[in-house]
Design a protein around this motif. Structure first.
Motif, PDB file in Angstrom:
ATOM      1  N   GLU A  46      45.945  39.832  38.417  1.00  0.00           N
ATOM      2  CA  GLU A  46      44.798  38.934  38.584  1.00  0.00           C
ATOM      3  C   GLU A  46      45.194  37.673  39.357  1.00  0.00           C
ATOM      4  N   GLY A  47      46.349  37.105  39.038  1.00  0.00           N
ATOM      5  CA  GLY A  47      46.819  35.918  39.739  1.00  0.00           C
ATOM      6  C   GLY A  47      47.080  36.189  41.211  1.00  0.00           C
ATOM      7  N   ALA A  48      47.682  37.324  41.489  1.00  0.00           N
ATOM      8  CA  ALA A  48      47.963  37.696  42.878  1.00  0.00           C
ATOM      9  C   ALA A  48      46.665  37.934  43.641  1.00  0.00           C
ATOM     10  N   PHE A  49      45.701  38.544  42.974  1.00  0.00           N
ATOM     11  CA  PHE A  49      44.408  38.808  43.615  1.00  0.00           C
ATOM     12  C   PHE A  49      43.690  37.491  43.920  1.00  0.00           C
ATOM     13  N   ARG A  50      43.682  36.601  42.956  1.00  0.00           N
ATOM     14  CA  ARG A  50      43.032  35.297  43.160  1.00  0.00           C
ATOM     15  C   ARG A  50      43.732  34.463  44.234  1.00  0.00           C
ATOM     16  N   ALA A  51      45.021  34.716  44.436  1.00  0.00           N
ATOM     17  CA  ALA A  51      45.772  33.994  45.466  1.00  0.00           C
ATOM     18  C   ALA A  51      45.520  34.579  46.855  1.00  0.00           C
ATOM     19  N   GLY A  52      44.726  35.640  46.931  1.00  0.00           N
ATOM     20  CA  GLY A  52      44.354  36.200  48.225  1.00  0.00           C
ATOM     21  C   GLY A  52      45.216  37.348  48.716  1.00  0.00           C
ATOM     22  N   ASN A  53      46.046  37.897  47.859  1.00  0.00           N
ATOM     23  CA  ASN A  53      46.881  39.029  48.267  1.00  0.00           C
ATOM     24  C   ASN A  53      46.048  40.301  48.419  1.00  0.00           C
ATOM     25  N   ARG A  54      46.534  41.198  49.267  1.00  0.00           N
ATOM     26  CA  ARG A  54      45.893  42.503  49.414  1.00  0.00           C
ATOM     27  C   ARG A  54      46.091  43.294  48.115  1.00  0.00           C
ATOM     28  N   ILE A  55      45.227  44.248  47.865  1.00  0.00           N
ATOM     29  CA  ILE A  55      45.278  45.066  46.643  1.00  0.00           C
ATOM     30  C   ILE A  55      46.657  45.721  46.500  1.00  0.00           C
ATOM     31  N   GLU A  56      47.206  46.224  47.600  1.00  0.00           N
ATOM     32  CA  GLU A  56      48.516  46.883  47.547  1.00  0.00           C
ATOM     33  C   GLU A  56      49.588  45.915  47.061  1.00  0.00           C
ATOM     34  N   GLN A  57      49.527  44.667  47.541  1.00  0.00           N
ATOM     35  CA  GLN A  57      50.504  43.666  47.111  1.00  0.00           C
ATOM     36  C   GLN A  57      50.297  43.321  45.640  1.00  0.00           C
ATOM     37  N   CYS A  58      49.057  43.216  45.225  1.00  0.00           N
ATOM     38  CA  CYS A  58      48.758  42.932  43.816  1.00  0.00           C
ATOM     39  C   CYS A  58      49.332  44.039  42.928  1.00  0.00           C
ATOM     40  N   ASP A  59      49.148  45.288  43.363  1.00  0.00           N
ATOM     41  CA  ASP A  59      49.691  46.426  42.611  1.00  0.00           C
ATOM     42  C   ASP A  59      51.212  46.364  42.534  1.00  0.00           C
ATOM     43  N   GLU A  60      51.863  46.046  43.644  1.00  0.00           N
ATOM     44  CA  GLU A  60      53.324  45.949  43.670  1.00  0.00           C
ATOM     45  C   GLU A  60      53.826  44.884  42.697  1.00  0.00           C
ATOM     46  N   ILE A  61      53.175  43.738  42.701  1.00  0.00           N
ATOM     47  CA  ILE A  61      53.569  42.636  41.821  1.00  0.00           C
ATOM     48  C   ILE A  61      53.398  43.049  40.357  1.00  0.00           C
ATOM     49  N   ALA A  62      52.249  43.625  40.046  1.00  0.00           N
ATOM     50  CA  ALA A  62      51.980  44.050  38.662  1.00  0.00           C
ATOM     51  C   ALA A  62      52.955  45.141  38.219  1.00  0.00           C
ATOM     52  N   ASN A  63      53.220  46.105  39.098  1.00  0.00           N
ATOM     53  CA  ASN A  63      54.138  47.195  38.753  1.00  0.00           C
ATOM     54  C   ASN A  63      55.564  46.698  38.567  1.00  0.00           C
ATOM     55  N   TYR A  64      55.959  45.718  39.372  1.00  0.00           N
ATOM     56  CA  TYR A  64      57.293  45.147  39.222  1.00  0.00           C
ATOM     57  C   TYR A  64      57.461  44.590  37.806  1.00  0.00           C
ATOM     58  N   ILE A  65      56.462  43.872  37.350  1.00  0.00           N
ATOM     59  CA  ILE A  65      56.509  43.271  36.011  1.00  0.00           C
ATOM     60  C   ILE A  65      56.389  44.342  34.932  1.00  0.00           C
ATOM     61  N   LEU A  66      55.486  45.280  35.123  1.00  0.00           N
ATOM     62  CA  LEU A  66      55.249  46.321  34.123  1.00  0.00           C
ATOM     63  C   LEU A  66      56.495  47.173  33.873  1.00  0.00           C
ATOM     64  N   PHE A  67      57.209  47.511  34.936  1.00  0.00           N
ATOM     65  CA  PHE A  67      58.329  48.441  34.817  1.00  0.00           C
ATOM     66  C   PHE A  67      59.698  47.793  34.975  1.00  0.00           C
ATOM     67  N   GLU A  68      59.748  46.466  34.937  1.00  0.00           N
ATOM     68  CA  GLU A  68      61.022  45.772  35.089  1.00  0.00           C
ATOM     69  C   GLU A  68      62.008  46.223  34.007  1.00  0.00           C
ATOM     70  N   GLY A  69      63.188  46.609  34.442  1.00  0.00           N
ATOM     71  CA  GLY A  69      64.218  47.058  33.506  1.00  0.00           C
ATOM     72  C   GLY A  69      63.994  48.467  32.986  1.00  0.00           C
ATOM     73  N   LEU A  70      63.023  49.171  33.540  1.00  0.00           N
ATOM     74  CA  LEU A  70      62.677  50.511  33.048  1.00  0.00           C
ATOM     75  C   LEU A  70      62.787  51.571  34.140  1.00  0.00           C
ATOM     76  N   HIS A  71      63.730  51.391  35.048  1.00  0.00           N
ATOM     77  CA  HIS A  71      63.872  52.361  36.130  1.00  0.00           C
ATOM     78  C   HIS A  71      64.964  53.381  35.826  1.00  0.00           C
ATOM     79  N   PHE A  72      66.088  52.941  35.295  1.00  0.00           N
ATOM     80  CA  PHE A  72      67.120  53.893  34.897  1.00  0.00           C
ATOM     81  C   PHE A  72      66.937  54.203  33.421  1.00  0.00           C
ATOM     82  N   SER A  73      66.758  55.461  33.130  1.00  0.00           N
ATOM     83  CA  SER A  73      66.522  55.892  31.755  1.00  0.00           C
ATOM     84  C   SER A  73      67.733  56.638  31.212  1.00  0.00           C
TER      85      SER A  73
END
Length: 146
Positions: A46-73
């Protein structure tokens, strides 16, 4: 909280829950972790969207936070070994439960390595794979496939 935010939060919670149940079973029941991480991802989107980022960038930012530290299982590594190296010893439906059982057995091996999100791309991964395979093999020799 608007209905849009609730939908976003639910979306992130479901995505995270699915990822955890597949690759991080030890975290799949941690409701506080899932709620906190989903809320952060939703807020970041939501913050990225309100700052004027494209949807793809907003998704990247959200996914980075959502999956941080959860790539190697660790579970995925153990399941991969069980599936590739010991699949002839058990039926397909026994592979997942056996890999779950081996997580505790393999923990001392994992603790000898500095595990990062990109660990699978390092030269240490091959050493880990070999050590885990040996640990599982020894366990099977001592305990059978109980």
């Amino acid at each position: 909280m608007t209905s849009y935010q609730k939908k976003d939060l639910s979306y992130y919670s479901l995505r995270l829950q699915e990822h955890l149940s597949i690759s991080f079973p030890e975290l799949s029941g941690d409701a506080a972790f899932i709620s906190r991480r989903s809320s952060l991802a939703s807020g970041a989107y939501e913050g990225a969207f309100r700052a004027g980022n494209r949807i793809e960038q907003c998704d990247e930012i959200a996914n980075y936070i959502l999956f941080e530290g959860l790539h190697f299982s660790r579970f995925d590594a153990v399941f991969r070994i069980v599936s590739y190296e010991f699949d002839t010893l058990m039926a397909d439906e026994e592979l997942h439960p056996f890999a779950l059982k081996m997580m505790e057995v393999c923990e001392p091996v994992f603790s000898a390595y500095k595990i990062t999100d990109d660990f699978a791309d390092t030269s240490d991964f091959e050493l880990l794979y070999t050590e885990l395979t040996g640990t599982i093999q020894l366990w099977i020799e001592e305990h059978g496939l109980q």
